[in-house]
Motif scaffolding. Structure first.
Motif, PDB file in Angstrom:
ATOM      1  N   GLY A   1     -19.922  50.681 -72.947  1.00 42.84           N
ATOM      2  CA  GLY A   1     -20.252  49.429 -73.604  1.00 42.84           C
ATOM      3  C   GLY A   1     -20.796  48.388 -72.651  1.00 42.84           C
ATOM      4  O   GLY A   1     -21.749  47.671 -72.956  1.00 42.84           O
ATOM      5  N   VAL A   2     -20.212  48.286 -71.464  1.00 44.96           N
ATOM      6  CA  VAL A   2     -20.679  47.271 -70.514  1.00 44.96           C
ATOM      7  C   VAL A   2     -22.041  47.648 -69.942  1.00 44.96           C
ATOM      8  O   VAL A   2     -22.847  46.773 -69.630  1.00 44.96           O
ATOM      9  CB  VAL A   2     -19.629  46.986 -69.421  1.00 44.96           C
ATOM     10  N   ARG A   3     -22.332  48.928 -69.821  1.00 51.14           N
ATOM     11  CA  ARG A   3     -23.679  49.331 -69.402  1.00 51.14           C
ATOM     12  C   ARG A   3     -24.711  48.845 -70.413  1.00 51.14           C
ATOM     13  O   ARG A   3     -25.764  48.320 -70.047  1.00 51.14           O
ATOM     14  CB  ARG A   3     -23.775  50.851 -69.264  1.00 51.14           C
ATOM     15  N   ALA A   4     -24.412  49.014 -71.687  1.00 52.84           N
ATOM     16  CA  ALA A   4     -25.321  48.539 -72.727  1.00 52.84           C
ATOM     17  C   ALA A   4     -25.406  47.015 -72.723  1.00 52.84           C
ATOM     18  O   ALA A   4     -26.482  46.451 -72.934  1.00 52.84           O
ATOM     19  CB  ALA A   4     -24.852  49.032 -74.093  1.00 52.84           C
ATOM     20  N   ALA A   5     -24.310  46.341 -72.454  1.00 51.44           N
ATOM     21  CA  ALA A   5     -24.309  44.877 -72.434  1.00 51.44           C
ATOM     22  C   ALA A   5     -25.151  44.333 -71.286  1.00 51.44           C
ATOM     23  O   ALA A   5     -25.786  43.292 -71.418  1.00 51.44           O
ATOM     24  CB  ALA A   5     -22.879  44.353 -72.335  1.00 51.44           C
TER      25      ALA A   5
ATOM     26  N   THR B   1     -23.753  36.192 -63.557  1.00 50.62           N
ATOM     27  CA  THR B   1     -22.332  36.335 -63.856  1.00 50.62           C
ATOM     28  C   THR B   1     -22.035  37.799 -64.179  1.00 50.62           C
ATOM     29  O   THR B   1     -22.882  38.669 -63.988  1.00 50.62           O
ATOM     30  CB  THR B   1     -21.955  35.439 -65.048  1.00 50.62           C
ATOM     31  N   ASN B   2     -20.870  38.042 -64.723  1.00 53.94           N
ATOM     32  CA  ASN B   2     -20.469  39.401 -65.072  1.00 53.94           C
ATOM     33  C   ASN B   2     -20.457  39.590 -66.585  1.00 53.94           C
ATOM     34  O   ASN B   2     -20.079  38.685 -67.327  1.00 53.94           O
ATOM     35  CB  ASN B   2     -19.085  39.720 -64.530  1.00 53.94           C
ATOM     36  N   ALA B   3     -20.848  40.751 -67.014  1.00 52.63           N
ATOM     37  CA  ALA B   3     -20.684  41.147 -68.409  1.00 52.63           C
ATOM     38  C   ALA B   3     -19.414  41.986 -68.485  1.00 52.63           C
ATOM     39  O   ALA B   3     -19.057  42.676 -67.525  1.00 52.63           O
ATOM     40  CB  ALA B   3     -21.877  41.967 -68.876  1.00 52.63           C
ATOM     41  N   SER B   4     -18.725  41.908 -69.610  1.00 55.49           N
ATOM     42  CA  SER B   4     -17.510  42.713 -69.762  1.00 55.49           C
ATOM     43  C   SER B   4     -17.359  43.169 -71.202  1.00 55.49           C
ATOM     44  O   SER B   4     -17.787  42.488 -72.131  1.00 55.49           O
ATOM     45  CB  SER B   4     -16.281  41.919 -69.330  1.00 55.49           C
ATOM     46  N   VAL B   5     -16.768  44.321 -71.343  1.00 54.93           N
ATOM     47  CA  VAL B   5     -16.467  44.882 -72.661  1.00 54.93           C
ATOM     48  C   VAL B   5     -15.045  45.414 -72.615  1.00 54.93           C
ATOM     49  O   VAL B   5     -14.688  46.176 -71.715  1.00 54.93           O
ATOM     50  CB  VAL B   5     -17.450  46.017 -73.043  1.00 54.93           C
TER      51      VAL B   5
END
Length: 135
Positions: A47-51, A93-97
């Motif tokens: 999910g975070v790769r897609a985000a 910043t960082n994306a997170s799932v």
């Protein structure tokens, strides 16, 4: 075999059988738990790769991110994606799932409570995948 030794093996088997069952059932229960944890962790990573790839996501993109994460949790019933933080254009910043899944101990929880203990490993399994935005 002496007459007095006839029932000894039956008694020994009756003593050993519950312990043997608990060990085998515990192995199966822990295997289920680790499978769930691994699948949930992989789902959060997917999910975070897609985000990270989808900058400034639309509602359809958010659905795609959630679906990608849930597809990574194949074989885990009840998996959910309660939290998604995505990237804005040019953000560093960082994306997170976050992905969670319910888990119930079939044997270990009741077995520990049966002898008066408290099984503290109950509740949902959760994992959060984090990647830096922009590269």
């Amino acid at each position: 075999m002496a007459r007095t030794d006839r029932g000894a093996s039956a008694v020994e088997f009756a003593i050993v059988l519950p312990v043997l069952f608990l060990v085998i059932a515990g192995i199966v229960d822990f295997g289920r738990y680790f499978f769930t944890q691994i699948q949930v962790t992989n789902a959060s990573r997917e999910g975070v790769r897609a985000a990270v790839v989808l900058m400034n996501p639309s509602a359809a993109d958010m659905t795609a991110i959630t679906q990608r994460a849930l597809a990574g949790a194949a074989g885990v019933p009840g998996a959910a994606v309660p939290g998604v933080v995505t990237c804005a254009s040019g953000a560093t910043t960082n994306a997170s799932v976050t992905v969670t899944a319910p888990f119930n101990w079939i044997v270990m929880g009741p077995a520990i409570r049966l002898v008066g203990g408290n099984w503290s490993l109950s509740g949902p399994v959760s994992a959060t995948g984090v990647m830096r935005c922009g590269g």
